[in-house]
Enzyme design. Sequence first.
Site, PDB file in Angstrom:
ATOM      1  N   ASP A 123      37.141  18.310  66.589  1.00 38.72           N
ATOM      2  CA  ASP A 123      38.468  17.877  66.145  1.00 38.72           C
ATOM      3  C   ASP A 123      39.416  17.914  67.348  1.00 38.72           C
ATOM      4  OD1 ASP A 123      40.882  17.500  64.888  1.00 38.72           O
ATOM      5  OD2 ASP A 123      40.996  19.545  64.087  1.00 38.72           O
ATOM      6  N   ASN A 175      42.754  16.885  67.188  1.00 44.80           N
ATOM      7  CA  ASN A 175      44.195  16.941  66.880  1.00 44.80           C
ATOM      8  C   ASN A 175      44.590  18.046  65.907  1.00 44.80           C
ATOM      9  OD1 ASN A 175      43.096  15.939  64.591  1.00 44.80           O
ATOM     10  ND2 ASN A 175      44.297  14.055  64.493  1.00 44.80           N
ATOM     11  N   ASP A 215      43.724  18.811  62.873  1.00 40.87           N
ATOM     12  CA  ASP A 215      43.834  18.648  61.412  1.00 40.87           C
ATOM     13  C   ASP A 215      42.604  19.191  60.677  1.00 40.87           C
ATOM     14  OD1 ASP A 215      41.920  16.753  61.950  1.00 40.87           O
ATOM     15  OD2 ASP A 215      43.025  15.044  61.130  1.00 40.87           O
ATOM     16  N   ASP A 234      36.883  14.004  64.911  1.00 37.93           N
ATOM     17  CA  ASP A 234      37.385  12.638  65.100  1.00 37.93           C
ATOM     18  C   ASP A 234      36.765  11.998  66.337  1.00 37.93           C
ATOM     19  OD1 ASP A 234      38.861  13.854  67.204  1.00 37.93           O
ATOM     20  OD2 ASP A 234      40.400  14.440  65.753  1.00 37.93           O
ATOM     21  N   ASP A 253      26.196   3.267  61.218  1.00 40.93           N
ATOM     22  CA  ASP A 253      25.713   3.393  59.847  1.00 40.93           C
ATOM     23  C   ASP A 253      26.363   2.266  59.037  1.00 40.93           C
ATOM     24  OD1 ASP A 253      24.695   4.629  57.507  1.00 40.93           O
ATOM     25  OD2 ASP A 253      25.048   6.594  58.373  1.00 40.93           O
ATOM     26  N   ASP A 292      22.286   2.138  55.176  1.00 41.41           N
ATOM     27  CA  ASP A 292      22.346   3.203  54.178  1.00 41.41           C
ATOM     28  C   ASP A 292      21.842   2.739  52.809  1.00 41.41           C
ATOM     29  OD1 ASP A 292      23.483   5.858  53.306  1.00 41.41           O
ATOM     30  OD2 ASP A 292      24.529   4.509  51.934  1.00 41.41           O
ATOM     31  N   GLU A 341      17.480   3.284  55.611  1.00 43.20           N
ATOM     32  CA  GLU A 341      17.230   4.584  55.017  1.00 43.20           C
ATOM     33  C   GLU A 341      16.223   4.400  53.887  1.00 43.20           C
ATOM     34  OE1 GLU A 341      20.172   6.138  52.455  1.00 43.20           O
ATOM     35  OE2 GLU A 341      19.621   8.213  52.829  1.00 43.20           O
ATOM     36  N   HIS A 391      22.226  14.650  57.729  1.00 45.53           N
ATOM     37  CA  HIS A 391      23.432  15.060  57.012  1.00 45.53           C
ATOM     38  C   HIS A 391      23.215  15.195  55.502  1.00 45.53           C
ATOM     39  CE1 HIS A 391      23.049  10.852  56.484  1.00 45.53           C
ATOM     40  NE2 HIS A 391      23.954  10.872  55.533  1.00 45.53           N
ATOM     41  N   ASP A 392      22.043  14.811  55.011  1.00 44.38           N
ATOM     42  CA  ASP A 392      21.732  14.954  53.585  1.00 44.38           C
ATOM     43  C   ASP A 392      20.830  16.153  53.319  1.00 44.38           C
ATOM     44  OD1 ASP A 392      23.219  12.741  52.822  1.00 44.38           O
ATOM     45  OD2 ASP A 392      21.548  11.367  53.148  1.00 44.38           O
TER      46      ASP A 392
HETATM   47  C1  NOJ Z   1      22.597   8.035  51.708  1.00 43.79           C
HETATM   48  C2  NOJ Z   1      23.486   8.767  52.673  1.00 43.79           C
HETATM   49  O1  NOJ Z   1      22.691   9.310  53.692  1.00 43.79           O
HETATM   50  C3  NOJ Z   1      24.218   9.796  51.866  1.00 43.79           C
HETATM   51  O2  NOJ Z   1      24.923  10.710  52.677  1.00 43.79           O
HETATM   52  C4  NOJ Z   1      25.131   9.092  50.908  1.00 43.79           C
HETATM   53  O3  NOJ Z   1      25.733  10.040  50.066  1.00 43.79           O
HETATM   54  C5  NOJ Z   1      24.350   8.100  50.046  1.00 43.79           C
HETATM   55  N1  NOJ Z   1      23.424   7.313  50.796  1.00 43.79           N
HETATM   56  C6  NOJ Z   1      25.297   7.145  49.388  1.00 43.79           C
HETATM   57  O4  NOJ Z   1      25.841   6.298  50.356  1.00 43.79           O
END
Ligand code: NOJ
Length: 576
Positions: free
Chosen positions: A50, A52, A54, A58, A127, A229, A283, A349-350
């Site tokens: 980050d 700034n 907040d 970013d 993405d 995605d 994905e 990230h999932d």
């Molecule tokens: C897959 C993405 O990796 C995930 O983070 C997102 O929540 C879902 N698709 C919906 O876009």
Amino acid sequence: MTKFTALTLLLLAMLGCTGKPDAFKDVPAGERAWWKEAVIYQVYPRSFKDSNGDGVGDLKGIIEKLDYIKSLGVTAVWLNPIYSSPNDDNGYDVSDYRNIMSDFGTMADFDQLLQGMHQRGIKLIMDVVVNHSSDEHPWFVQSRSSRDNPYRDYYHWWPAEKGKPNYRYSLFDVNGDAWKYDSTTNAYYLHYFSQKQPDLNWENPKVRQEVYDIMKFWADKGVDGFRLDAFQFAAKDTTFPEFPVGYEKNFMPYYAMQGNLHSYLKEMNDAVFSHYDVMSVAEGAGNSFQDAHDLVDADRHELNMAYAFEGVDIAKPDGYSLVHLKAVFSRWDSAFAEKGWLSIFLSNHDQARLVSRYGNDSPPFRSPSAKMLNTFLLSMRGTPYCYYGDELGMTNSGFKSISQYKDISAINGYQKVLNEGGDTLQYLKNMAFGSRDNGRTPMQWDAKTQAGFTSGIPWLPVPANYVSINVAAEEQDPASVLNHFKKMVQLRKTNPVLVYGQYQLLAPENPDIYAYTRTLGAQKVLVLLNFSAKNLPLELPELKSIKETWINNYPEASVSDGTISLQPYQAVIFNL
Ligand code: NOJ
């Protein structure tokens, strides 16, 4: 070094001829591709840096850290969505595909970021979220306004006078229902994810053209690739037939790779990919090897590499079987041995953190097991995707209460369990192990306040262990997870056997050790990974012909007479 030599080297470097032999020169040109040789580093912009105060990461923050990214040796960055978004799902709900989310900065920041990456020889993969948009996207605002609006068919609508449409499961909905009634036009719209993520209608050629134009906008800016995605869900049977009761327990065969998906990808390839030197990955890879091949078979002109989930889905709160993991990775490798190309990953990230799911994050074993997992990811055939923070061995955050979570899927999932009278304590236990927020905590830069991520209050709390697990500390420590990661990246980049070499699993039934060779021409290397906290012997004929040790996460490798004694989570690569 004399001024003359330094200047000459600089000039030669600029010309791309440093005098160093090209390690990959013997690999047939037709087989080579930059995206096969890439090491991809995934940056979750909200959590990286980050600039700034907040509390939200970013683009300027990423720019500040470009030299760090460069120091890792990685060659490409995959950036999670940075487009304008109301952030129902952290940017996976886009309201303007040609603009930057205000939390993240401006288009000028983006241009500077891209330039900064390219100056450092790092490529950028964007993405692209086009299975759905945000409900705040002007297309949807128009679409929901009247039944005869020109944008009506950009989304899937079901007129209520026809009765309730056949059940569709939603991954994020509190009731699991993907149809949402909208009174403005007395109709239901479809949302496979949250109610604020209506599915775009890919059967409408205008939608497809809009998407290709958006992709060209970014490709013209100079981005180097696209990650699509949830794209395997894009094509649908718009008659919405009834699916068998309970199908949601295994919805993939009903959702993935339906209808005309392949022809849309061919069309996208023709409209976009074929005009630029960009890589493409979707994905998910469907329901079978055949599906995955069909996506990436070069002769079909669709995508470049498959991104399949079977490997990353193996870890469960009560553990996993290494024999199973080996079998899965080996099956996928053999299915792609002759044709096609795979992505290699165990986190993103999932998912929760790599070391907490696949390794051992207790203090004595966190460091060796994180190094061992990175050795694995960077020594397999296929393009490795390394998730930010895993190069440090960052761990799960250990949230205990639902109020600590920010992720829509965790929050709505909890509500769903509550509505159904389910076991919320068990749900929280599962979340502590597997929630996506575990993998989204701020990057741990140093031991100062908020791990150096922000001067404000971070959007997700920083895990307490940041005081010792952080970039500044690990840069100073030659034996750190970070330095091991960098060494491993260099090994991969300078040894084509680790990229293109044939993979051969050894000792498949060994429950604790993952052993394999990689072979390219006359070069053969042996990779040994102890996935357990035990000291273990392993006997292999290959251990009799070791020429040198390429990497080892312990000071010593004790080998005698064709047997090695592996220490807990030891990872060694021998050149044979
Ligand atoms: C897959 C993405 O990796 C995930 O983070 C997102 O929540 C879902 N698709 C919906 O876009």
